[in-house]
Design a protein around this motif. Structure first.
Motif, PDB file in Angstrom:
ATOM      1  N   SER A 189       0.818  -1.209   0.000  1.00 44.95           N
ATOM      2  CA  SER A 189       0.000   0.000   0.000  1.00 44.95           C
ATOM      3  C   SER A 189       0.854   1.262   0.000  1.00 44.95           C
ATOM      4  O   SER A 189       1.903   1.326   0.652  1.00 44.95           O
ATOM      5  CB  SER A 189      -0.913   0.002   1.231  1.00 44.95           C
ATOM      6  OG  SER A 189      -1.564   1.245   1.374  1.00 44.95           O
ATOM      7  N   ASP A 230      -0.231   3.996   1.228  1.00 45.49           N
ATOM      8  CA  ASP A 230      -0.822   4.827   2.276  1.00 45.49           C
ATOM      9  C   ASP A 230       0.267   5.311   3.232  1.00 45.49           C
ATOM     10  O   ASP A 230       1.012   4.503   3.804  1.00 45.49           O
ATOM     11  CB  ASP A 230      -1.868   4.016   3.039  1.00 45.49           C
ATOM     12  CG  ASP A 230      -2.657   4.876   4.010  1.00 45.49           C
ATOM     13  OD1 ASP A 230      -2.587   6.112   3.892  1.00 45.49           O
ATOM     14  OD2 ASP A 230      -3.330   4.313   4.888  1.00 45.49           O
ATOM     15  N   TYR A 231       0.376   6.632   3.401  1.00 45.33           N
ATOM     16  CA  TYR A 231       1.391   7.229   4.261  1.00 45.33           C
ATOM     17  C   TYR A 231       0.748   7.889   5.475  1.00 45.33           C
ATOM     18  O   TYR A 231      -0.367   8.406   5.401  1.00 45.33           O
ATOM     19  CB  TYR A 231       2.188   8.298   3.502  1.00 45.33           C
ATOM     20  CG  TYR A 231       3.304   7.765   2.657  1.00 45.33           C
ATOM     21  CD1 TYR A 231       4.610   7.724   3.134  1.00 45.33           C
ATOM     22  CD2 TYR A 231       3.080   7.315   1.371  1.00 45.33           C
ATOM     23  CE1 TYR A 231       5.653   7.246   2.358  1.00 45.33           C
ATOM     24  CE2 TYR A 231       4.104   6.835   0.579  1.00 45.33           C
ATOM     25  CZ  TYR A 231       5.391   6.804   1.082  1.00 45.33           C
ATOM     26  OH  TYR A 231       6.410   6.323   0.306  1.00 45.33           O
ATOM     27  N   ARG A 274       5.517   5.211   5.607  1.00 47.22           N
ATOM     28  CA  ARG A 274       4.546   4.224   5.149  1.00 47.22           C
ATOM     29  C   ARG A 274       3.815   3.572   6.318  1.00 47.22           C
ATOM     30  O   ARG A 274       4.431   3.210   7.315  1.00 47.22           O
ATOM     31  CB  ARG A 274       5.246   3.135   4.332  1.00 47.22           C
ATOM     32  CG  ARG A 274       5.632   3.574   2.934  1.00 47.22           C
ATOM     33  CD  ARG A 274       6.182   2.412   2.130  1.00 47.22           C
ATOM     34  NE  ARG A 274       6.531   2.842   0.795  1.00 47.22           N
ATOM     35  CZ  ARG A 274       5.691   2.876  -0.229  1.00 47.22           C
ATOM     36  NH1 ARG A 274       4.448   2.470  -0.050  1.00 47.22           N
ATOM     37  NH2 ARG A 274       6.080   3.283  -1.417  1.00 47.22           N
ATOM     38  N   ARG A 275       2.520   3.439   6.141  1.00 45.15           N
ATOM     39  CA  ARG A 275       1.740   2.732   7.154  1.00 45.15           C
ATOM     40  C   ARG A 275       2.133   1.254   7.166  1.00 45.15           C
ATOM     41  O   ARG A 275       2.133   0.597   8.203  1.00 45.15           O
ATOM     42  CB  ARG A 275       0.248   2.891   6.857  1.00 45.15           C
ATOM     43  CG  ARG A 275      -0.658   2.449   7.996  1.00 45.15           C
ATOM     44  CD  ARG A 275      -2.112   2.710   7.648  1.00 45.15           C
ATOM     45  NE  ARG A 275      -2.387   4.117   7.476  1.00 45.15           N
ATOM     46  CZ  ARG A 275      -2.676   4.962   8.466  1.00 45.15           C
ATOM     47  NH1 ARG A 275      -2.730   4.508   9.708  1.00 45.15           N
ATOM     48  NH2 ARG A 275      -2.929   6.232   8.225  1.00 45.15           N
TER      49      ARG A 275
END
Length: 424
Positions: A196, A198-199, A337-338
């Protein structure tokens, strides 16, 4: 006369049977204990042999400072049979990079443990920091990897892009067990692997601005950083009443001023200006909201001439057009980053993301303190635990520990990273 008790034959027989039972029970317990001990010893021995012999293949995407350092960590783990390093850039593009990299004492100690000999690398020391060009650093690490080929099957494929097509061409039984993604903030390897984008974005509670100067008449010589603290600027011409620049000791300030860092080679000079959000002054608010782009240029111009090294030329009105800088102060943010590690179940591949591919500051501290080195401190153990894992649960535990360390690194950078890179 007193009566004398004489055991009957039945009693003697019962005592004999009980004695035999006790002896048998003792022998059985002893035999069982010995069997268990032998089993445990054999199992421990076999596990030790298995762990000692365990070897995996590792793929590292990116041959920048973090990617090549990760390669050395992998070799150092002693659990790598085959190591492959990929980069879509060719060797000439890598080794000609003029930017300067600065390694703080913690990174220096980490690299010394990997066998890096700074005495044989072009660069200079200052305050326990080592300064060199990125190209020089990469060339040195590549030469170290060449020497490791006697122990590990090392292959460096430059000019090769990591893609889904590249993965499809690898035979099923030869897929890497661990992939380390270190292709920078603009790389797309995470997308190829399905990780992903997603940050998490957090404020560092610091404001900053950058400037760069390119002077083709100067040499690409690594130089120590120059730092100056508690700076105040005369903005009276813009209607802002402030302490005159530089700050005078006879006029103490109520709150912290600005911090300046000059770094880079003589040809490519960079400047960073920063102040904490605690410096709640008219000056900071003005520089954060101003629409006049010439103000920051004048501040950097005067700052450079005031704090530059004596042997380098001043900036004049004729040469200032070679400088590019931020239009105003901006809030420094940390993005990370998540998901910084993952497991590809179908192919049994563990993935970890390192360096700027994992976390990015929107502020150039000079390649200064290379925060990417922090994440690599747990990479060796991660590779070891993955190589010796008995099942998926062991791999998941290794991934969980790596993720926790990555989050700890991000939090440390956000809280104290800029302080060590700029304010001390």
């Amino acid at each position: 006369m007193d009566a004398v008790n004489v055991d009957s034959p039945v009693d003697r027989f019962n005592d004999s049977v009980e004695e035999q039972y006790r002896t048998l029970a003792y022998d059985t317990a002893l035999s069982t204990l010995l069997a268990v001990l032998v089993y445990v010893l054999v199992k421990v021995s076999l596990d030790c042999i298995r762990q000692w012999r365990a070897r995996i293949s590792v793929l590292i995407v990116g041959s920048g400072p973090i990617g090549l350092t990760a390669a050395l960590v992998a070799v150092r783990s002693g659990k790598v049979l085959k190591l492959t390093v990929l980069d879509e850039r060719y060797r000439s593009a890598l080794l000609c990079r003029p930017q300067q990299i600065a390694l703080d004492p913690r990174s220096v100690r980490f690299l010394l443990d990997l066998g890096v000999d700074f005495d044989n690398m072009e660069g200079c020391w200052h305050n326990e920091h080592f300064f060199t060009k990125i190209g020089v650093f990469q060339e040195y690490l590549l030469s170290m990897l060449e020497q490791k080929k006697q122990k590990v099957d090392v292959k460096v494929h430059l000019g090769t892009k990591f893609s889904e097509e590249y993965l499809r061409k690898i035979p099923r039984g030869e897929l890497p067990r661990v992939i380390v993604v270190a292709d920078g903030s603009c790389g797309d390897s995470c997308s190829v692997l399905g990780i992903s984008d997603d940050y998490i974005v957090e404020s560092c509670r610091v404001y900053g601005a950058n400037a760069s100067i390119e002077r083709l008449d100067q040499r690409q010589v690594p130089t120590p950083e120059i730092r100056a603290h508690s700076l105040y600027f005369d903005l009276s011409a813009y209607g802002i009443d402030t302490v005159k620049y530089p700050h005078s000791s006879s006029q103490p300030a109520a709150k912290p001023g600005f911090h300046l860092k000059i770094y880079g080679t003589f040809r490519n000079r960079y400047m960073a200006l920063a102040c904490t959000s605690d410096a709640d002054s008219k000056m900071m608010h003005f520089l954060h909201h101003t629409a006049n782009s010439s103000i920051m240029k004048n501040i950097f111009h005067q700052s450079f001439n005031a704090y530059k090294m004596d042997i380098e030329p001043r900036l004049s009105d004729l040469t200032i057009h070679h400088m590019q800088c931020s239009r105003k102060l901006f809030e420094i943010m940390l993005s990370y980053r998540r998901v910084s590690a993952a497991y590809i179940e179908g192919d049994n591949i563990a993935v970890t993301v390192e360096g700027e591919a994992a976390r990015v500051l929107n502020f150039d501290t000079g390649c200064g303190v290379n925060f990417g080195m922090r994440g690599l401190e747990s990479l060796g153990l991660f590779i070891y635990r993955t190589a010796t894992a008995l099942d998926q649960n062991d791999v998941f535990e290794a991934l969980s520990a790596k993720i926790q360390h990555s989050r700890h690194v991000a939090e440390t950078i956000r809280q104290t990273g800029l302080a060590s890179a700029m304010f001390e």
